[in-house]
Design an enzyme around this catalytic site. Structure first.
Site, mmCIF file in Angstrom:
data_model
loop_
_atom_site.group_PDB
_atom_site.id
_atom_site.type_symbol
_atom_site.label_atom_id
_atom_site.label_comp_id
_atom_site.label_asym_id
_atom_site.label_seq_id
_atom_site.Cartn_x
_atom_site.Cartn_y
_atom_site.Cartn_z
ATOM 1 N N HIS A 87 0.871 5.317 0.958
ATOM 2 C CA HIS A 87 0.165 6.382 1.856
ATOM 3 C C HIS A 87 0.076 7.518 0.925
ATOM 4 C CE1 HIS A 87 0.481 4.086 5.811
ATOM 5 N NE2 HIS A 87 1.648 3.265 5.011
ATOM 6 N N HIS A 117 0.869 -1.083 -0.053
ATOM 7 C CA HIS A 117 -0.086 -0.036 -0.046
ATOM 8 C C HIS A 117 0.742 1.220 -0.032
ATOM 9 C CE1 HIS A 117 0.682 -1.305 4.063
ATOM 10 N NE2 HIS A 117 0.676 -0.053 4.484
HETATM 11 P P1 AMP Z 1 2.216 0.060 7.327
HETATM 12 O O1 AMP Z 1 2.176 -1.287 7.136
HETATM 13 O O2 AMP Z 1 3.486 0.591 8.209
HETATM 14 O O3 AMP Z 1 2.241 1.124 6.040
HETATM 15 O O4 AMP Z 1 1.181 0.650 8.306
HETATM 16 C C1 AMP Z 1 -0.319 0.170 7.981
HETATM 17 C C2 AMP Z 1 -1.249 1.375 7.879
HETATM 18 O O5 AMP Z 1 -2.665 0.828 7.984
HETATM 19 C C3 AMP Z 1 -1.148 2.180 9.234
HETATM 20 O O6 AMP Z 1 -1.389 3.684 8.704
HETATM 21 C C4 AMP Z 1 -2.592 1.943 9.749
HETATM 22 O O7 AMP Z 1 -3.150 3.096 10.142
HETATM 23 C C5 AMP Z 1 -3.566 1.339 8.672
HETATM 24 N N1 AMP Z 1 -4.488 0.402 8.939
HETATM 25 C C6 AMP Z 1 -4.681 -0.426 9.718
HETATM 26 N N2 AMP Z 1 -5.885 -1.397 9.712
HETATM 27 C C7 AMP Z 1 -6.427 -0.346 8.962
HETATM 28 C C8 AMP Z 1 -8.090 -0.713 8.269
HETATM 29 N N3 AMP Z 1 -8.783 -1.841 8.798
HETATM 30 N N4 AMP Z 1 -8.442 0.313 7.652
HETATM 31 C C9 AMP Z 1 -7.775 1.134 7.198
HETATM 32 N N5 AMP Z 1 -6.500 1.461 7.493
HETATM 33 C C10 AMP Z 1 -5.707 0.628 8.271
#
Ligand code: AMP
Length: 142
Positions: A105, A103
């Site tokens: 951001h 993903h």
């Molecule tokens: P990263 O893998 O470090 O890029 O972080 C995962 C991101 O996913 C974090 O910013 C979380 O706040 C976000 N996140 C976790 N669970 C969910 C969810 N169910 N829906 C949307 N975002 C999420």
């Protein structure tokens, strides 16, 4: 590097087993709001194809994710009156990755407002729903 885990939370969202605040979808990507935003309107762009991160995604899927991230960034500037956009993308635990489906951001920024730390606070459902609506409308008119 470990293989792709089909039970990661974003795989469940992609299969419709868990909800999300969707802002955009096409044949290759799904885009939804981060529920613990580092700034208002923080959005995640995912390829639909299973990929753990940058290290195993196909070049075509990665290119499409980049195109969609640009579309989202432009729409955020319009929808939220942003002053700038921060792009982040983490790979493996050592690289800061927590959820193991690729993903990107896309984070709208206001001048002089620092980002919150990662996963600092869960945003209110009403606020997320309102932001998703605004951003979807900006994408559709963009
Ligand atoms: P990263 O893998 O470090 O890029 O972080 C995962 C991101 O996913 C974090 O910013 C979380 O706040 C976000 N996140 C976790 N669970 C969910 C969810 N169910 N829906 C949307 N975002 C999420």
């Amino acid at each position: 590097m470990p293989g792709y885990d089909p039970n990661n939370i974003f795989a469940k969202i992609l299969r419709g087993e868990l909800p999300c605040y969707k802002v955009y979808e096409d044949d290759k990507t799904l885009v939804f709001l981060d529920i613990m935003p580092r700034a208002a309107g923080h959005t995640l762009v995912l390829p639909k194809a299973p990929a753990r991160n940058l290290l195993d995604v196909s070049a075509d899927d990665l290119a499409h994710v980049a195109k969609v991230a640009q579309k989202i960034a432009k729409a955020q500037m319009a929808a939220f009156g942003s002053d700038g956009i921060t792009i982040q993308q983490f790979n493996e635990g050592a690289g800061g990755q927590v959820v193991f489906h690729l993903h990107v951001h896309v984070i709208p920024r206001k001048a002089g407002v620092p980002m919150k730390p990662p996963a600092a606070e869960k945003e209110k459902p009403d606020t997320l729903a309102e932001q998703a609506k605004k951003l979807s409308a900006a994408i559709a008119s963009g």
